[in-house]
Design a protein around this motif. Structure first.
Motif, PDB file in Angstrom:
ATOM      1  N   ILE A 271       0.842  -1.199   0.000  1.00  0.00           N
ATOM      2  CA  ILE A 271       0.000   0.000   0.000  1.00  0.00           C
ATOM      3  C   ILE A 271       0.877   1.249   0.000  1.00  0.00           C
ATOM      4  CG2 ILE A 271      -1.810   1.246   1.243  1.00  0.00           C
ATOM      5  CD1 ILE A 271      -2.499  -1.496   2.573  1.00  0.00           C
ATOM      6  N   ILE A 272       1.887   1.241   0.853  1.00  0.00           N
ATOM      7  CA  ILE A 272       2.776   2.398   0.963  1.00  0.00           C
ATOM      8  C   ILE A 272       3.582   2.578  -0.310  1.00  0.00           C
ATOM      9  CG2 ILE A 272       4.675   3.406   2.270  1.00  0.00           C
ATOM     10  CD1 ILE A 272       1.907   3.271   3.721  1.00  0.00           C
ATOM     11  N   ASP A 273       4.074   1.463  -0.880  1.00  0.00           N
ATOM     12  CA  ASP A 273       4.837   1.550  -2.128  1.00  0.00           C
ATOM     13  C   ASP A 273       3.989   2.143  -3.251  1.00  0.00           C
ATOM     14  OD1 ASP A 273       7.010   0.499  -0.868  1.00  0.00           O
ATOM     15  OD2 ASP A 273       6.848  -1.504  -1.737  1.00  0.00           O
ATOM     16  N   GLU A 274       2.718   1.756  -3.279  1.00  0.00           N
ATOM     17  CA  GLU A 274       1.807   2.248  -4.302  1.00  0.00           C
ATOM     18  C   GLU A 274       1.354   3.681  -3.995  1.00  0.00           C
ATOM     19  OE1 GLU A 274      -0.248   1.742  -7.897  1.00  0.00           O
ATOM     20  OE2 GLU A 274       1.102   0.313  -6.903  1.00  0.00           O
ATOM     21  N   ASN A 275       1.484   4.049  -2.705  1.00  0.00           N
ATOM     22  CA  ASN A 275       1.014   5.349  -2.212  1.00  0.00           C
ATOM     23  C   ASN A 275      -0.451   5.586  -2.598  1.00  0.00           C
ATOM     24  OD1 ASN A 275       1.492   7.699  -0.701  1.00  0.00           O
ATOM     25  ND2 ASN A 275       1.800   8.921  -2.557  1.00  0.00           N
ATOM     26  N   ARG A 426     -16.148   8.643  -1.791  1.00  0.00           N
ATOM     27  CA  ARG A 426     -16.250   9.125  -0.408  1.00  0.00           C
ATOM     28  C   ARG A 426     -14.886   9.402   0.204  1.00  0.00           C
ATOM     29  NH1 ARG A 426     -21.150   8.141   2.409  1.00  0.00           N
ATOM     30  NH2 ARG A 426     -19.929   7.839   4.327  1.00  0.00           N
ATOM     31  N   LEU A 427     -13.831   9.296  -0.595  1.00  0.00           N
ATOM     32  CA  LEU A 427     -12.472   9.529  -0.103  1.00  0.00           C
ATOM     33  C   LEU A 427     -11.727  10.367  -1.138  1.00  0.00           C
ATOM     34  CD1 LEU A 427     -10.658   8.560   2.353  1.00  0.00           C
ATOM     35  CD2 LEU A 427      -9.728   6.858   0.777  1.00  0.00           C
ATOM     36  N   ASP A 428     -11.587  11.658  -0.865  1.00  0.00           N
ATOM     37  CA  ASP A 428     -10.899  12.504  -1.833  1.00  0.00           C
ATOM     38  C   ASP A 428      -9.386  12.391  -1.637  1.00  0.00           C
ATOM     39  OD1 ASP A 428     -10.136  14.178   0.300  1.00  0.00           O
ATOM     40  OD2 ASP A 428     -11.857  15.501   0.004  1.00  0.00           O
ATOM     41  N   ALA A 429      -8.620  13.056  -2.464  1.00  0.00           N
ATOM     42  CA  ALA A 429      -7.164  12.930  -2.461  1.00  0.00           C
ATOM     43  C   ALA A 429      -6.576  13.326  -1.110  1.00  0.00           C
ATOM     44  CB  ALA A 429      -6.567  13.769  -3.582  1.00  0.00           C
ATOM     45  N   ALA A 430      -7.090  14.403  -0.526  1.00  0.00           N
ATOM     46  CA  ALA A 430      -6.553  14.860   0.755  1.00  0.00           C
ATOM     47  C   ALA A 430      -6.844  13.847   1.863  1.00  0.00           C
ATOM     48  CB  ALA A 430      -7.159  16.222   1.109  1.00  0.00           C
ATOM     49  N   GLN A 431      -8.044  13.298   1.849  1.00  0.00           N
ATOM     50  CA  GLN A 431      -8.400  12.293   2.860  1.00  0.00           C
ATOM     51  C   GLN A 431      -7.593  11.021   2.671  1.00  0.00           C
ATOM     52  OE1 GLN A 431     -12.566  12.414   1.750  1.00  0.00           O
ATOM     53  NE2 GLN A 431     -13.144  13.249   3.754  1.00  0.00           N
ATOM     54  N   GLU A 432      -7.360  10.631   1.421  1.00  0.00           N
ATOM     55  CA  GLU A 432      -6.541   9.449   1.167  1.00  0.00           C
ATOM     56  C   GLU A 432      -5.128   9.650   1.693  1.00  0.00           C
ATOM     57  OE1 GLU A 432      -5.438   6.323  -2.429  1.00  0.00           O
ATOM     58  OE2 GLU A 432      -5.960   8.399  -2.956  1.00  0.00           O
ATOM     59  N   THR A 433      -4.565  10.819   1.442  1.00  0.00           N
ATOM     60  CA  THR A 433      -3.220  11.124   1.938  1.00  0.00           C
ATOM     61  C   THR A 433      -3.172  11.040   3.461  1.00  0.00           C
ATOM     62  OG1 THR A 433      -2.760  12.545   0.051  1.00  0.00           O
ATOM     63  CG2 THR A 433      -1.425  12.900   2.026  1.00  0.00           C
ATOM     64  N   LEU A 435      -5.111   9.203   5.453  1.00  0.00           N
ATOM     65  CA  LEU A 435      -5.193   7.807   5.891  1.00  0.00           C
ATOM     66  C   LEU A 435      -3.900   7.050   5.605  1.00  0.00           C
ATOM     67  CD1 LEU A 435      -8.852   6.779   4.970  1.00  0.00           C
ATOM     68  CD2 LEU A 435      -7.953   7.667   7.128  1.00  0.00           C
ATOM     69  N   LEU A 436      -3.272   7.328   4.476  1.00  0.00           N
ATOM     70  CA  LEU A 436      -1.987   6.692   4.164  1.00  0.00           C
ATOM     71  C   LEU A 436      -0.924   7.098   5.186  1.00  0.00           C
ATOM     72  CD1 LEU A 436      -1.968   7.133   0.289  1.00  0.00           C
ATOM     73  CD2 LEU A 436      -1.952   4.939   1.505  1.00  0.00           C
ATOM     74  N   GLU A 437      -0.956   8.359   5.587  1.00  0.00           N
ATOM     75  CA  GLU A 437       0.004   8.829   6.587  1.00  0.00           C
ATOM     76  C   GLU A 437      -0.245   8.139   7.930  1.00  0.00           C
ATOM     77  OE1 GLU A 437       3.443  10.966   7.386  1.00  0.00           O
ATOM     78  OE2 GLU A 437       2.389  10.524   5.507  1.00  0.00           O
ATOM     79  N   ALA A 438      -1.510   7.935   8.273  1.00  0.00           N
ATOM     80  CA  ALA A 438      -1.835   7.216   9.508  1.00  0.00           C
ATOM     81  C   ALA A 438      -1.293   5.792   9.465  1.00  0.00           C
ATOM     82  CB  ALA A 438      -3.348   7.214   9.723  1.00  0.00           C
ATOM     83  N   LEU A 439      -1.409   5.140   8.311  1.00  0.00           N
ATOM     84  CA  LEU A 439      -0.859   3.786   8.171  1.00  0.00           C
ATOM     85  C   LEU A 439       0.654   3.779   8.318  1.00  0.00           C
ATOM     86  CD1 LEU A 439      -2.655   1.815   5.288  1.00  0.00           C
ATOM     87  CD2 LEU A 439      -2.620   1.298   7.724  1.00  0.00           C
ATOM     88  N   ARG A 440       1.312   4.771   7.735  1.00  0.00           N
ATOM     89  CA  ARG A 440       2.776   4.843   7.832  1.00  0.00           C
ATOM     90  C   ARG A 440       3.246   4.930   9.279  1.00  0.00           C
ATOM     91  NH1 ARG A 440       2.097   8.253   3.207  1.00  0.00           N
ATOM     92  NH2 ARG A 440       3.066   7.323   1.344  1.00  0.00           N
ATOM     93  N   HIS A 441       2.480   5.630  10.098  1.00  0.00           N
ATOM     94  CA  HIS A 441       2.875   5.813  11.494  1.00  0.00           C
ATOM     95  C   HIS A 441       2.422   4.662  12.400  1.00  0.00           C
ATOM     96  CE1 HIS A 441       3.374  10.107  10.237  1.00  0.00           C
ATOM     97  NE2 HIS A 441       4.401   9.998  11.064  1.00  0.00           N
TER      98      HIS A 441
END
Length: 610
Positions: A271-275, A426-433, A435-441
């Motif tokens: 997921i992170i690699d694909e961003n 229901r998930l725009d680009a900013a919201q996706e970013t 959630l991805l940041e939450a996963l990274r941490h």
């Protein structure tokens, strides 16, 4: 639940069998045994208790042979006795081990008694041994006798057989229970789990439903359910020996709790690699499958069921889809109103959980073909039966009480939620970013939670003398309370129940007194003030509170209220972080009580019977 290992070689296979059975101890068992063909004679040794006791007996009787089978038994038919332990022998000629349950064993038993066979055990397994022997006595070779016998069996089975009439081969069969063949150089193996033979080979063939096989030193022949010889793919297992070793830890459960940051990082790597939360994470056809679904149905058992309960909150609030969660063993027996536009999600650590597999089959029989499996074991039965799959990367989990498999399942379910939300707009680009940041941490937050172990260990001393405990949570953290209660009773044998905190006044409050510790999952979310009110209800009745909260929750300790603070609230992923301290509490309470942490009584790791 039960384990099988078999080997045929030019060397002594007894050490291979013993090591394999030790590798299978994690599955849960109460007796163990091996049988070998040595100088055209069948020899057997069995013991109740641990494999080590059987190993000592085998050494005392000087067991050596180039062909043999072994088994760890978890009692179903018949009690825990040496006479009921496997392998079972028919007429001193044929030895057999079996996982699963034969449903028509009583009818077959009466038939075989009429044919002159005497029974020495209360097991359903002995029926199979005599049935194969009967057909061998009719002039069929060992493979043909097995193939004829299994046609007369109703139920689930994985079977391995050796015979002194045919000391150059072993045969096996599979229906509903996992079984694989390991390929060596001039030697070959049979096992119910790759961990049993990983020290000898990593090249394996996974048998399909209804397969039978003949295994010699030099070759393997596989036959499908119709009896036609067929080819099955050869896979190279990625199970490492290091993952099967205890290392510096006292127990596998402790090791696996501490492996969670790495397991989560490995699971989110793609997921992170694909961003991006991309449908392709779930399979090539995922986007087409996901695009027009109108509901989600989750099927699972035990801890995996609790993971599904958390996912329901996520899927409904983030993806905006109705989500139902069923215990697989209940779903398969109720009259389901089918919805062909519903996504069927099955969750299983092993990929072989019988109830979950049967629930999946039932869902598909109703025309629900949009299926997704979340699983930790590649090429296991449930993923193979599903259209889509997401493999968690928890690595081998040896402790019976699931830990890292649970948290990585939650990561997979969160990824599914975000992907569905994105496809539904229901998930725009900013919201996706975000959630991805939450996963990274997330791996770092889990590590911070693990650092609380010394504080949790102190609490566990207060739990050790108790006989009962309550766990409370609200909203998405209520399933974490359920999971905490399950862990505590699984390995410490303290009776524990979980409730939504708002339900206290509707009955459970009657149980609260000074001898009933109450564990509360109280993160800094929108329900925190509600939970604080529930805590006051407990304190007013003299209950002692043990509260897991966050650094920023402004929760204060007082007399009878103990507080441990996990890292700052991590938002929607908070249930994953709060799973860590309840795992640690169960582990250290069990340690304080002196129970068998990795192999709790009466339980099995992989439940392959109904």
């Amino acid at each position: 639940m039960c384990g099988i290992v078999g080997a045929i070689a030019d060397r002594d296979v007894v050490p291979v069998l013993i090591e394999g059975l030790k590798r299978l101890e994690y599955r849960g068992y109460d007796s163990a045994g091996i049988a070998v063909v040595d100088n055209e004679d069948v020899r057997r040794v069995r013991r109740t208790g641990r494999v080590a006791e059987m190993e000592a007996a085998a050494a005392g009787e000087n067991f050596h042979a180039p062909l043999g089978i072994g088994h760890t038994r978890w009692a179903t038919h018949g009690g825990v006795t040496e006479g009921n332990a496997h392998p079972h022998i028919s007429h001193g000629e044929l030895a057999l081990v079996h996982n699963g349950i034969i449903e028509n064993h009583e009818q077959q038993r009466e038939r075989l008694r009429g044919l002159g066979y005497a029974f020495e055990s209360q097991t359903d397994t002995e029926v199979i041994a005599h049935l194969i022997h009967y057909y061998q006595a009719q002039g069929h070779d060992l493979l043909a006798a097995l193939q004829r016998a299994v046609k007369e069996l109703d139920g689930a089975y994985a079977i391995a057989v050796i015979s002194k009439r045919d000391p150059q081969r072993m045969v096996c069969a599979r229906m509903g229970c996992p079984l694989l063949i390991g390929l060596g150089e001039g030697e070959n193996f049979i096992a119910s789990d790759v961990s049993a033979i990983v020290s000898a080979t990593r090249r394996v063939i996974f048998l399909e439903e209804g397969d039978t096989a003949e295994v010699t030193r030099e070759k393997v022949r596989v036959f499908d359910a119709a009896g036609t010889e067929t080819q099955r793919d050869v896979h190279v297992s990625d199970v490492s020996l290091a993952s099967l070793e205890l290392g510096p830890y006292r127990h596998f459960m402790q090791k696996e709790i501490h492996e969670q940051p790495r397991a989560i990082a490995d699971t989110i790597e793609a997921i992170i690699d694909e961003n991006s939360f991309a449908p392709a994470l779930f399979g090539a056809d995922a986007e087409a499958v996901f695009r027009d679904i109108e509901a989600v149905q989750i099927l699972a058992c035990g801890t995996s069921y609790y993971a599904g309960l958390i996912a329901r909150y996520w899927i409904e609030s983030i993806a905006g889809l109705p989500c139902a969660v069923d215990i697989a063993s209940e779903y398969r027996y109720r009259q389901v109103v089918a919805n062909p536009r519903q996504l069927i999600v099955t969750i299983s650590q092993s990929g072989e959980t019988l109830d979950t597999m049967e629930a999946l089959k039932y869902a598909k029989s109703l025309g629900q073909e949009r299926t997704l499996s979340i699983c930790n074991v590649p090429e296991s039965a449930i993923p193979r039966a599903s259209k889509l799959v997401f493999y968690t990367r928890a690595g081998a989990e040896i402790g019976v009480a699931s830990t890292k498999a649970f948290t990585t399942q939650l990561v997979a379910l969160f990824a599914l939620t975000a992907t569905l939300a994105k496809l539904r707009g229901r998930l725009d680009a900013a919201q996706e970013t975000e959630l991805l940041e939450a996963l990274r941490h997330l791996p770092g937050s889990v590590q911070h939670a693990l650092n609380l172990e010394p504080q949790v260990a102190v609490w566990s001393e207060r739990f050790a003398p108790k006989q009962h405990a309550l766990f409370l949570g609200r909203g998405v953290h209520y399933p974490i309370a359920l999971e905490g209660a399950l862990k505590l009773k699984e390995i410490s044998y303290i009776h524990a129940e979980a409730y939504p905190a708002g339900e206290l006044k509707h009955g459970p409050l009657a149980l609260v007194d000074a001898d009933m510790p109450v564990v509360v999952i109280a993160p800094n979310d929108k329900l925190l003030e509600k939970v604080k009110s529930n805590i006051q209800e407990v304190r007013a009745r003299g209950g002692e509170m043990f509260v897991f909260t966050d650094q920023d929750s402004h929760f204060s300790e007082s007399e009878g209220v103990h507080v441990i603070r996990t890292p700052r609230h991590v938002g929607v992923l908070s249930p994953i972080v709060h799973a860590i301290p309840v795992q640690l509490l169960a582990y250290h309470a069990a340690l304080a009580r002196g129970t068998d942490v990795d192999k709790p009584r009466n339980l099995a790791k992989s439940v392959t019977v109904e």
